[in-house]
Design a protein around this motif. Structure first.
Motif: not given
Length: 245
Positions: A123-124, A153-154, A175, A177, A183
């Motif tokens: 997960t983000a 996350g990013v 994934c 997000a 992500l």
């Protein structure tokens, strides 16, 4: 009724341990049973490899109790009741006994590892965990033993890079997000295995309750990513179950 169960029934008839009348009684419920207007699909495991799951929203408490009862008594494999409210959960737990619970989803039977694929749920943010837990429980129901990595996350990409070996060693990745959904593109660019992306309704105004993440995941330049609907952890797990042994 799944393929193994049907074979066992045929063999028991041949060996004489099941008489023809009992076999007919079992087969009468195929391909479906009418439970107060709900047509419970006992044939789905034969067709799809996974039994029918029960979607809670919109159903009465009584319908949930009766449909779960039908699946427990006459079905095969895990019994999943998803997205329940508190009244549905309380009634079904009282009627059918303890279940494994995650994000409003209940699981009776199943949860034994019968699949060999190593599935990673990632997960983000921690706000995406409710969807991740739904995906995890569904994966467990269908025989996987998933791993979970959360909050990478990013906005803090170094957190993901610290877990890069976990990502690249997995046989498949879900994934999850929200926000801008970036992500999924990052994960899709790091691994060659199947990636199923789940947009979530997490985010501020321009996130549009998950629509921005959904469109971003569909527009990703990381080719071959599968995208399911907003907040659909259940659907992501089912996609993995179709892809992976």
């Amino acid at each position: 009724m799944n393929e193994q169960g049907l074979r066992e029934l045929i063999e028991s008839i041949r060996s004489g341990t099941t008489n023809p009348d009992d076999a007919v009684a079992q087969l009468r419920r195929l391909p479906f049973a009418d439970v107060d207007g709900a047509l419970v699909d006992h044939h789905r495991a034969l067709r799809q490899g996974m039994p029918e799951a029960v979607y809670g929203p919109g159903k009465t408490v009584e319908h949930c109790v009766k449909i779960v009862a039908e699946l427990l008594e006459h079905g095969s494999g895990p019994v999943l009741l998803t997205r329940t409210d508190s009244a549905q959960r309380a009634a079904c737990l009282e009627a059918h006994g303890p279940a494994i619970e995650a994000n409003g989803t209940l699981l009776w039977r199943g949860a034994e590892q019968t699949r060999t694929s190593d599935v990673l749920v990632i997960t983000a943010g921690t706000s995406d965990l409710a969807v991740a837990h739904e995906a995890e429980l569904t994966l467990r129901a269908y025989g996987f033993a998933p791993r979970l990595i959360a909050d990478v996350g990013v906005a803090g990409l170094h957190r993901l890079l610290a877990r890069l070996d976990d990502v690249t060693s997995a046989d498949a990745v879900i994934c999850i997000a929200g926000m801008e959904g970036a992500l999924a593109s990052v994960i899709g660019g790091l691994t060659s295995v199947p990636v199923v992306a789940v947009p979530t309704s997490v985010g501020y105004g321009a996130g549009l309750e998950g629509v921005t993440a959904l469109l971003a995941m569909h527009a990703t330049c990381a080719s071959g990513i599968t995208v399911v609907g907003i907040d659909n952890g259940f659907g992501a797990a089912c996609a993995i179950a179709r892809m992976c042994p």
